[in-house]
Design an enzyme around this catalytic site. Sequence first.
Site, PDB file in Angstrom:
ATOM      1  N   ASN A 151      27.898  82.981  38.243  1.00 15.04           N
ATOM      2  CA  ASN A 151      28.389  84.034  39.127  1.00 15.04           C
ATOM      3  C   ASN A 151      29.056  85.192  38.393  1.00 15.04           C
ATOM      4  O   ASN A 151      29.070  86.314  38.877  1.00 15.04           O
ATOM      5  CB  ASN A 151      29.358  83.460  40.170  1.00 15.04           C
ATOM      6  CG  ASN A 151      30.291  82.409  39.612  1.00 15.04           C
ATOM      7  OD1 ASN A 151      29.859  81.409  39.017  1.00 15.04           O
ATOM      8  ND2 ASN A 151      31.578  82.628  39.775  1.00 15.04           N
ATOM      9  N   CYS A 321      36.745  84.120  43.808  1.00 18.29           N
ATOM     10  CA  CYS A 321      37.528  82.977  44.277  1.00 18.29           C
ATOM     11  C   CYS A 321      38.882  82.924  43.599  1.00 18.29           C
ATOM     12  O   CYS A 321      39.865  82.510  44.170  1.00 18.29           O
ATOM     13  CB  CYS A 321      36.829  81.664  43.966  1.00 18.29           C
ATOM     14  SG  CYS A 321      35.157  81.679  44.481  1.00 18.29           S
TER      15      CYS A 321
HETATM   16  N1  PLP Z   1      28.571  78.605  43.995  1.00 22.71           N
HETATM   17  C1  PLP Z   1      28.504  79.785  43.363  1.00 22.71           C
HETATM   18  C2  PLP Z   1      27.761  79.884  42.063  1.00 22.71           C
HETATM   19  C3  PLP Z   1      29.128  80.915  43.906  1.00 22.71           C
HETATM   20  O1  PLP Z   1      29.063  82.091  43.265  1.00 22.71           O
HETATM   21  C4  PLP Z   1      29.822  80.784  45.136  1.00 22.71           C
HETATM   22  C5  PLP Z   1      30.536  81.934  45.722  1.00 22.71           C
HETATM   23  O2  PLP Z   1      30.966  82.828  45.025  1.00 22.71           O
HETATM   24  C6  PLP Z   1      29.845  79.524  45.772  1.00 22.71           C
HETATM   25  C7  PLP Z   1      29.207  78.459  45.170  1.00 22.71           C
HETATM   26  C8  PLP Z   1      30.570  79.328  47.058  1.00 22.71           C
HETATM   27  O3  PLP Z   1      29.853  79.912  48.111  1.00 22.71           O
HETATM   28  P1  PLP Z   1      30.470  79.983  49.585  1.00 22.71           P
HETATM   29  O4  PLP Z   1      31.273  81.224  49.635  1.00 22.71           O
HETATM   30  O5  PLP Z   1      29.287  80.015  50.503  1.00 22.71           O
HETATM   31  O6  PLP Z   1      31.287  78.764  49.781  1.00 22.71           O
END
Ligand code: PLP
Length: 368
Positions: A151, A321
């Site tokens: 990400n 996050c």
């Molecule tokens: N996994 C990855 C690689 C992400 O980039 C994200 C969100 O940034 C998530 C999981 C979590 O996604 P969600 O917002 O749908 O919980």
Amino acid sequence: MRLDDGSYYFDCNATIPMKRKAVKAFLDGEKMAFANPSSPYFAGMKSKEVLESSRANILRKLRFEGELVFTSSATEANNLVILSAAKNEKIKKIIISKIEHPSVYELRQIVKSFGKEIIEIGVDKDGVVDLEQLENAISSQSFVSILTAHNETGVIQPVGEIARICERKMALFHTDAVQGFGKIELPFGETNPNAITISSHKIGGPKGVGALAFDKKIELIPMICGGGQEKGLRSSTESIPLIFSFSCAVDLIDTYRFSKLKEIRDEMEDNLSQKFGLTIYGKNSERLPNTSFFSIRGLDGREAQRILNENKIYVGTGSACHGAGKNLPKVLTEMGFSNEEYPIRVSISSLTKKRDIEKFTDIFCSLF
Ligand code: PLP
């Protein structure tokens, strides 16, 4: 992309606004299928039909042979599949990378509390998971979870090869494909993973819905129990508007068009490099075409973000996050960078125009 109030948004890996057709699908979904899909009369049956056709559509687009459970988010889907593995007596070892999203990485303690060994695989200086380490760690009673694309760096992982290694070693393989799905053709080749996590809001669908696709080898243990919806795997009344709109966003995926973003991303990196001492993370790897994660000598990315914000330009400094932390993002320390300035993440989408990114570069160069 330019927002209605004139500000500029360059944090598309965090989320993007719903696409117009997805908003329409949300409203249509509520209008044509408001009834509870578990209700036995015609209105309920209509909702059930929309639910199942959306499910089949997403599976088709994923080219995945198996089932799909809708969840509230990718976070929930990751929790569901990892915690199910942790509770599974046949699985002794759970292998993840050191650069997983927190919705996988932060489950380590819980996994251990179920008596499972947890192994973390490192990455090289280009942000790619070490396949030799992985291969040596896998045994047949292993469950492997490695993300498709990171990400923050946007580095695409060799998930096709990982799927083949896991198949050969009779291990199970799950990939968090949240950042790859919709942006690139998922690089699985001949061998699909056993389970794939996706999220709606990263591809222009609504927030509040995600999914886990999984094959016969995956045994899921529900985390949310109640009325037995989603074949008992995830109780709670399914939201047809969210799911129908998610499915519509999936229909709108155009990876060819998305691949063209590389041109304007690279142009921005070249232009910034001419003025600043730029370290671009993952530059030697295959990266998502929309993502640039870099540090500038002498400029703290958190300060840059604050000043850009005052000028109505929104960028990230890493994963949304965490927000910006005190320490460098974990992915950078894992890649062996420790004395860098705090990074900046610019991530664009198909709604971003060439002139938007040129404007960004101009303003950036005039501010710093
Ligand atoms: N996994 C990855 C690689 C992400 O980039 C994200 C969100 O940034 C998530 C999981 C979590 O996604 P969600 O917002 O749908 O919980």
